[in-house]
Design a protein around this motif. Structure first.
Motif, short mmCIF file in Angstrom:
data_model
loop_
_atom_site.label_atom_id
_atom_site.label_comp_id
_atom_site.label_asym_id
_atom_site.label_seq_id
_atom_site.Cartn_x
_atom_site.Cartn_y
_atom_site.Cartn_z
N SER A 130 48.60 25.86 22.02
CA SER A 130 48.49 27.24 22.26
C SER A 130 49.27 27.67 21.16
O SER A 130 50.58 27.37 20.85
N GLY A 131 48.84 28.98 20.54
CA GLY A 131 49.61 29.63 19.47
C GLY A 131 49.64 28.77 18.05
O GLY A 131 48.70 28.07 17.79
N ALA A 132 50.73 28.60 17.58
CA ALA A 132 51.07 27.87 16.03
C ALA A 132 50.37 28.79 15.11
O ALA A 132 50.09 30.01 15.15
N SER A 133 50.05 28.22 13.68
CA SER A 133 49.64 28.90 12.71
C SER A 133 50.69 30.03 12.30
O SER A 133 51.91 29.76 12.66
N TYR A 134 50.03 31.00 12.31
CA TYR A 134 51.11 32.41 11.83
C TYR A 134 50.63 33.45 12.91
O TYR A 134 49.60 33.97 12.87
N CYS A 135 51.32 33.31 14.19
CA CYS A 135 51.07 34.58 15.13
C CYS A 135 49.35 34.41 15.49
O CYS A 135 49.04 35.47 15.67
N SER A 136 48.83 33.26 15.43
CA SER A 136 47.50 33.15 15.85
C SER A 136 47.21 32.05 16.67
O SER A 136 48.08 31.42 17.19
N GLN A 137 45.76 32.25 17.16
CA GLN A 137 45.47 31.09 18.08
C GLN A 137 43.98 30.46 17.45
O GLN A 137 43.18 31.15 17.33
N SER A 138 43.93 29.21 17.24
CA SER A 138 42.95 28.35 17.01
C SER A 138 42.04 27.99 18.18
O SER A 138 42.66 27.89 19.31
N ASP A 139 40.97 27.40 17.91
CA ASP A 139 40.14 27.04 19.01
C ASP A 139 40.67 25.78 19.93
O ASP A 139 41.42 25.11 19.24
N LEU A 140 40.78 26.12 21.07
CA LEU A 140 41.40 24.93 22.00
C LEU A 140 40.60 23.67 21.96
O LEU A 140 41.10 22.94 22.69
N ARG A 141 39.20 23.77 21.71
CA ARG A 141 38.53 22.74 21.54
C ARG A 141 39.03 21.60 20.74
O ARG A 141 39.54 22.04 19.38
N LEU A 142 39.19 20.38 20.91
CA LEU A 142 39.70 19.45 19.98
C LEU A 142 38.34 19.03 19.04
O LEU A 142 37.45 18.41 19.54
N HIS A 143 38.74 19.06 17.64
CA HIS A 143 37.47 18.66 16.86
C HIS A 143 37.73 17.46 16.11
O HIS A 143 38.91 17.38 15.43
N PHE A 144 37.21 16.45 16.11
CA PHE A 144 37.37 15.08 15.38
C PHE A 144 36.35 14.86 14.44
O PHE A 144 34.97 14.91 14.72
N GLY A 145 36.70 14.76 13.13
CA GLY A 145 35.58 14.19 12.28
C GLY A 145 35.33 12.76 12.44
O GLY A 145 36.34 12.00 12.49
N LEU A 146 34.25 12.05 12.19
CA LEU A 146 33.94 10.83 12.47
C LEU A 146 33.39 9.96 11.13
O LEU A 146 33.15 8.70 11.04
N GLY A 147 33.38 10.76 9.92
CA GLY A 147 32.91 10.06 8.74
C GLY A 147 31.61 9.38 8.98
O GLY A 147 30.61 10.14 9.56
N ARG A 148 31.30 8.29 8.77
CA ARG A 148 30.03 7.67 8.64
C ARG A 148 29.75 7.18 10.05
O ARG A 148 28.64 6.53 10.37
N ALA A 149 30.70 6.91 10.97
CA ALA A 149 30.85 6.20 12.22
C ALA A 149 29.70 7.44 13.21
O ALA A 149 29.69 8.43 13.15
N THR A 150 28.85 6.36 13.90
CA THR A 150 27.79 7.22 14.63
C THR A 150 27.99 6.88 15.97
O THR A 150 27.37 7.40 17.08
N LYS A 151 29.08 6.26 16.38
CA LYS A 151 29.72 6.02 17.70
C LYS A 151 30.97 6.21 17.83
O LYS A 151 31.95 5.68 16.77
N VAL A 152 31.54 6.43 19.10
CA VAL A 152 33.13 6.42 19.12
C VAL A 152 33.17 5.17 20.13
O VAL A 152 32.68 5.04 21.10
N ASP A 153 34.12 4.28 19.78
CA ASP A 153 34.78 3.23 20.30
C ASP A 153 35.68 3.26 21.36
O ASP A 153 35.47 2.41 22.47
N LYS A 154 36.51 4.12 21.31
CA LYS A 154 37.46 4.48 22.38
C LYS A 154 37.81 5.97 22.28
O LYS A 154 38.10 6.48 21.39
#
Length: 583
Positions: free
Chosen positions: A527-551
């Motif tokens: 919650s919070g951080a940046s400068y006096c701001s709020q970013s999306d609480l959802r967590l975003h992961f880039g996976l590159g070329r991977a088409t599956k999550v191992d764990k």
């Protein structure tokens, strides 16, 4: 890259901390690099979609154009959060005010809430929602403090703050006074987090300056010849140095009210530092939320949670208080993220012009190493005055990049050949395998070529297309919405976490480790951080070329650990804590 050396040490007093005076950096057209350096035919990563979005109807205003007093310059937080639970991010812009409005002689500027229409446009719902604020606003932080499944938000002001309770029907009620969190001073950054592990979100609020509108400091020369409130020999607004600081506040959630426990917890800032950015995050992986504060022209704070209701100030011991030269900097914004995928959250602090931003690498055991120049963030950031910042994987390659919003506080800089400007372009640094960063070129007419005096920056996927977008709140201007259009972006996964048991409902404080394509990434719900701001609480992961999550491993705020199967990528996935008594 070798560090750019200052021409001479700046001896002015009563202003902001800098590293000295540096030669102007110009582009091929002799423009200061802060408002130039655009490259034709360069790749386009972000496009400015403000005009189509509809949010350009909002107009930020903070004091007079000449910014004669410090209160007039820093306003401008922004929040991205899903206030109506429809799965799409909405936008809240904090507004400033004027001295005439404080006196009741003119109508104050209004904050604005925009609902996401799911087609790239937004509708102003401020009046229905009842969240105009109409005070001199600065920051915003989001958190479901009462576990009802609807995100509430806290607005920091000069004067009393507001806690907007989400009624679940498109309206909000200010309950700050009722719950004891109004804090009548000058507040800036704020962050929600369950520091005591009781399942309820507590609130930390940063104080900046003890400013008196009836007794405004002016530039002056003392009897011994010292000049106060001068920048490069020219008179500018006074502060923060030379002014008294405002205290910080830790407000414990006691169900139905909040209790100020700042002093017994050891986080009241009795030294009177000038705070801006703040975030709760478990820095040392002991399962307890620690507290990070970026301070302006004074040492930064790092407080380790001792688990007994109190914190230990390890600011200097940790290496976070000062930069590698042993010097305090004018910290504005704060980003938290594991940029090198070693499983530990690193810290990024934006600073004043004539100084670099600072990248602190987490070495473990709550020790940090300033790697700014070695990582490529030193020399390029010196002309810029940084505000909002975030670690985001803009191209979904599995490595967190850095985006920085910039803009000066002294309009006077446009009158002189100092190599900096009032309005500035943002910066985007691409992560090169967790070792160094490359400053990407600003393609002509692209989103990186937007020149504004930006303040708050928030990061989130506005259109749910799997690429992280950026929203800026600009001083005395319309906001900026930057749509991520990066070509060839990798696969991705976004996670919406719902806490149960003894976790906050929105899982603030949770940590997730994701393994895919041979990489193990970490992300924290903050919650919070940046400068006096709020970013999306959802967590975003880039996976590159991977088409599956191992764990996929989750450490919930309650301490419960879980491994979750991911059956598909390129989607938003909702995960509920196994013990879901509050779901």
């Amino acid at each position: 890259m070798a560090q750019q050396q200052p021409e001479k040490k700046d001896q002015s007093q009563g202003g902001a901390s800098t590293a000295g005076t540096f030669k102007p950096v110009k582009d091929a057209l002799s423009r200061p690099i802060t408002a130039g350096g655009f490259v034709a035919n360069a790749p386009v990563y972000f496009t400015d979609v403000t005009a189509r979005s509809g949010v350009q109807k909002f107009a930020h205003r903070s004091g007079a154009a000449d910014k004669r007093y410090i209160l007039e310059s820093p306003s401008g937080g922004v929040a991205l959060f899903d206030y109506d639970n429809d799965g799409w991010l909405d936008i809240y812009f904090v507004n400033g005010s004027t001295f005439e409005a404080l006196k009741g002689k003119e109508r104050p500027p209004r904050a604005a809430l925009f609902r996401n229409n799911k087609d790239g446009t937004f509708t102003d719902v401020t009046d229905k929602a009842g969240v105009a604020n109409e005070r001199w606003g600065f920051g915003v932080a989001v958190g479901d403090y009462d576990h009802d499944g609807w995100e509430d938000f806290y607005v920091t002001n000069f004067g009393q703050n507001r806690l907007y309770h989400n009624n679940g029907d498109g309206t909000f009620t200010d309950v700050a006074e009722k719950l004891g969190v109004a804090i009548d001073s000058w507040s800036t950054g704020a962050t929600f987090g369950d520091y005591d592990g009781d399942g309820d979100l507590d609130l930390f609020v940063v104080g900046y300056v003890a400013f008196d509108p009836a007794n405004r400091a002016e530039p002056r020369t003392t009897t011994d010849g010292q000049k106060y409130c001068y920048y490069r020999g020219q008179p500018v607004m006074c502060g923060p140095r030379g002014l008294a600081g405002a205290p910080d506040h830790l407000l414990r959630n006691d169900v139905g009210k909040f209790t100020d426990v700042s002093k017994p917890a050891g986080v009241a800032d009795e030294k009177g530092y000038y705070g801006f950015g703040a975030a709760f995050c478990d820095i040392d992986d002991d399962g307890k939320l620690d507290l990070i504060v970026a301070n302006d022209s004074t040492p930064n704070f790092l407080y380790l949670n001792k688990g007994n209701g109190a914190f230990e100030d390890v600011s200097f011991v940790s290496g976070f208080a000062l930069n590698e030269d042993g010097r305090e900097q004018a910290g504005m914004g704060l980003a938290v993220g594991d940029y090198d995928n070693d499983g530990r959250p690193d810290l990024y602090v934006t600073n004043f012009s004539d100084d670099s931003n600072t990248l602190y690498h987490n070495e473990g055991a709550a020790l940090f190493n300033d790697v700014t120049f070695a990582a490529g963030h030193g020399t390029p950031t010196i002309p810029f005055l940084g505000w909002g910042a975030g670690f985001l994987d803009f191209d979904n390659d599995g490595w967190k990049d850095v985006f920085i919003a910039n803009g000066h506080v002294y309009p006077q800089v446009d009158k002189y050949d100092w190599g900096t400007t009032w309005a500035q372009r943002p910066l985007l640094f691409k992560n090169k395998n967790g070792e160094t960063f490359e400053l990407l070129p600003a393609a002509t007419s692209s989103g990186l070529a937007v020149v504004k005096s930006a303040r708050g920056a928030a990061f989130g996927d506005l259109d749910n297309d799997g690429r992280v977008d950026v929203v800026l709140n600009n001083c005395d201007d319309a906001p900026t919405v930057l749509r991520n259009v990066t070509n060839g972006a990798g696969h991705w996964l976004s996670l919406k976490l719902i806490g149960g048991g003894k976790s906050p409902r929105d899982a603030i404080g949770a940590t997730v480790w994701l393994t895919a394509g041979g990489q193990r990434q970490r992300a924290d719900v903050i919650s919070g951080a940046s400068y006096c701001s709020q970013s999306d609480l959802r967590l975003h992961f880039g996976l590159g070329r991977a088409t599956k999550v191992d764990k996929l491993e989750i450490r919930w705020p309650s301490g419960v650990r879980a491994t979750v199967e991911v059956k598909a990528v390129d989607r938003v996935m909702t995960i509920r804590e196994p013990d879901g008594t509050r779901i």
